[in-house]
Design a protein around this motif. Structure first.
Motif, short mmCIF file in Angstrom:
data_model
loop_
_atom_site.label_atom_id
_atom_site.label_comp_id
_atom_site.label_asym_id
_atom_site.label_seq_id
_atom_site.Cartn_x
_atom_site.Cartn_y
_atom_site.Cartn_z
N GLU A 60 88.24 39.82 -10.93
CA GLU A 60 87.73 40.88 -11.71
C GLU A 60 87.89 42.22 -10.80
O GLU A 60 87.62 42.98 -11.09
N ARG A 61 87.94 41.91 -9.10
CA ARG A 61 87.91 43.16 -7.97
C ARG A 61 89.63 43.66 -8.72
O ARG A 61 89.30 45.04 -8.30
N LYS A 63 90.66 44.01 -11.51
CA LYS A 63 90.32 45.46 -12.69
C LYS A 63 90.00 45.87 -13.01
O LYS A 63 89.76 47.16 -13.19
N GLU A 64 88.78 45.63 -11.72
CA GLU A 64 87.81 47.12 -11.18
C GLU A 64 88.68 47.85 -10.42
O GLU A 64 88.31 49.18 -10.43
N ILE A 65 89.41 48.12 -9.60
CA ILE A 65 90.57 48.96 -8.55
C ILE A 65 90.98 49.78 -9.89
O ILE A 65 91.91 51.19 -9.72
N GLN A 67 90.48 50.02 -13.26
CA GLN A 67 89.74 51.33 -14.05
C GLN A 67 89.84 52.10 -13.26
O GLN A 67 89.30 53.13 -13.42
N ASN A 68 88.78 52.19 -11.94
CA ASN A 68 88.99 53.38 -11.27
C ASN A 68 90.25 54.15 -10.54
O ASN A 68 90.03 55.38 -11.37
#
Length: 72
Positions: A60-61, A63-65, A67-68
């Protein structure tokens, strides 16, 4: 005259560059790579760091990075 990423001079045209590459390949001239002043061992450790960081993160982390990174 164009310069490389480290400021070294190289031929401005494609034919001149091809001649220079041929001279390096045949040993007529020596290809001098300037020292960037960095410790090779430190560079190797730095290359390992990103992979190790990604292994320790949750999906999840990561994926978040990601996307940013693509966000405008």
């Amino acid at each position: 005259m164009p310069t490389g990423p480290k400021g070294q001079k190289r031929p401005a045209d494609a034919i001149g560059r091809a001649v220079q590459i041929a001279q390096i390949a045949t040993g007529e001239i020596e290809d001098v790579v300037p020292d960037d002043g960095k410790d090779p061992n430190a560079k190797a450790l730095g290359a390992k760091g990103g992979r190790k960081r990604a292994e320790n993160m949750t999906p999840e982390r990561r994926k978040e990075i990601a996307q940013n990174g693509v966000a405008p």
